[in-house]
Write an enzyme that holds these catalytic residues in place. Sequence first.
Site, PDB file in Angstrom:
ATOM      1  N   TYR A 158       1.017  -1.343  -0.041  1.00 17.47           N
ATOM      2  CA  TYR A 158      -0.084   0.429   0.248  1.00 17.47           C
ATOM      3  C   TYR A 158       1.251   1.356  -0.212  1.00 17.47           C
ATOM      4  CZ  TYR A 158      -3.508   3.551   1.770  1.00 17.47           C
ATOM      5  OH  TYR A 158      -4.111   4.330   1.767  1.00 17.47           O
ATOM      6  N   LYS A 199       4.012   8.854   8.561  1.00 16.63           N
ATOM      7  CA  LYS A 199       3.968   8.570  10.714  1.00 16.63           C
ATOM      8  C   LYS A 199       5.322  10.008  11.130  1.00 16.63           C
ATOM      9  CE  LYS A 199       1.762   5.510   8.851  1.00 16.63           C
ATOM     10  NZ  LYS A 199       0.365   5.103   9.354  1.00 16.63           N
ATOM     11  N   ASP A 221       9.608   3.640   0.629  1.00 17.38           N
ATOM     12  CA  ASP A 221       9.194   4.035   0.874  1.00 17.38           C
ATOM     13  C   ASP A 221       9.122   3.458   2.795  1.00 17.38           C
ATOM     14  OD1 ASP A 221       6.086   4.432   2.465  1.00 17.38           O
ATOM     15  OD2 ASP A 221       5.165   3.727   0.899  1.00 17.38           O
TER      16      ASP A 221
END
Length: 488
Positions: free
Chosen positions: A187, A310, A282
Amino acid sequence: MATGFSINEYPNVDQVYKDLRKLVSLPIRSIRKDEMENINQNYFEKKCSKSKAMITKASEYIPGGVQHNLSFNFPFPLVFTKASGAYLYDLDGNKYIDFLQAGGPTVLGSNPASVRKKVIELLDSTGPVTGLFHEYEYKLAEKIVELVPSVEMFRMLGSGTEACMASIRVARLATKKKNIVKMGGAYHGWSDQLAYGLRIPGTRHFEANGVPRSIFKYTQEFYPNDLNSLESVLKRNRFFGGTAAVLIEPVGPESGTRPLDLNFNKGVRELCNKYGALLIFDEVVTAFRIGLSGAQGYFGVDPDLTVFGKVVAGGYPSAGGLGGKKEYMKYVSAGLQTGTKKALIGGTMAANPLSSLAGYFTLCEMEKTKACEKSGKAGDRLTKGLQKLIKKYDLPFVAFNQGSICHLETVGTMLLDIDIKKFWTIKKTIAEAHKRKHAMEEMGAAYMSEGLVTLAGSRLYTSASDTDEVIDDAIKRFDRVFQKVEGV
């Protein structure tokens, strides 16, 4: 063993896959029906009635009742009113051990006082946003460049989704090539071009409702942990516009739910060099959770571009950013077009003073307190405890971890395989995935009823606030849940 990282011992990937394949081959074992009814009636209905009432009202104004996918829990979402360190508290006053940690960003634990104090000082002076430059934009960028060896410049954005979008635009401008290759099952946000091959490898466009299939003309996926699969895509792309970038999570798709061999990233780096593609990591979850130099520091591999999210805002909003070598980052410089063609990137709230300051002081506090190592030790203790319980009750479940990223697979929903060449099997596989997903939701509800908050009942993030006492208490709670599983 590398120091300064949350991973003390890398998982035996071959054994993990062997155990996961066995799990998927067996019938589902979830919470016994009578126990599930008891949990619903005696916990959720009786002890979470205020949450249920609020979610019922919210459903009149919010589709599904909640604004974020992580909030959607079975049998209904709970409303949380307080977060502190290792614990969460809901509207009804119930207390929980927090293994969600907001989906990963709060490595220090929730709402650390040292960061909160600085945020309050900023709110009393500048306020959350001005739309103009603030000193902590510079301080945060400087700190990230200092910590992550492959990053020479950093551009803050509003989210990981935005950062992934920016990364592929930059890659296409820098290489003058077209195709983007991602790892199947991963994702990378919800943008049109990357809503491809989600959750289960081989799904291609199946999860991309509302996106025209033509959007994926230059997006492909390859099978996790399979360099031959990647190279076959790269070879083909030479005749159809070339490959601008390979985009991967360095621990494996979905925060390492399908873990990668220790040397896999080095193999991907070599293939990118061979075919003239940029390597994009990522690290939305892994930086700065695996270590302050990211997963790339642990694996010893330098990507060309790194996607951040995050932790980059310390658990505050607008957590996203793109970092990399100066020769590539020039394509995301702000201002009017002058000479170099630039990627279209914006965001009024990106790099706002509040998020920049929170990110900077969070990284400083993590560095000072060795938060990555502490959270990793908690992850090891939790995983070993779960493995003992699995053995104690002779369950087919699988527990493993990459430091403070812990996995507890009870049904293996995301470990199913879709073979596009055997199209007649796809419908059956998807039906099986839905069945297993519901069983996973029931396990998540059982954990919640014992005061354990997890991510979808299968992933757990530990923090530096998770002392030995917290983890040992959690293991006792998991023990009570496992006693309610069919066949125990």
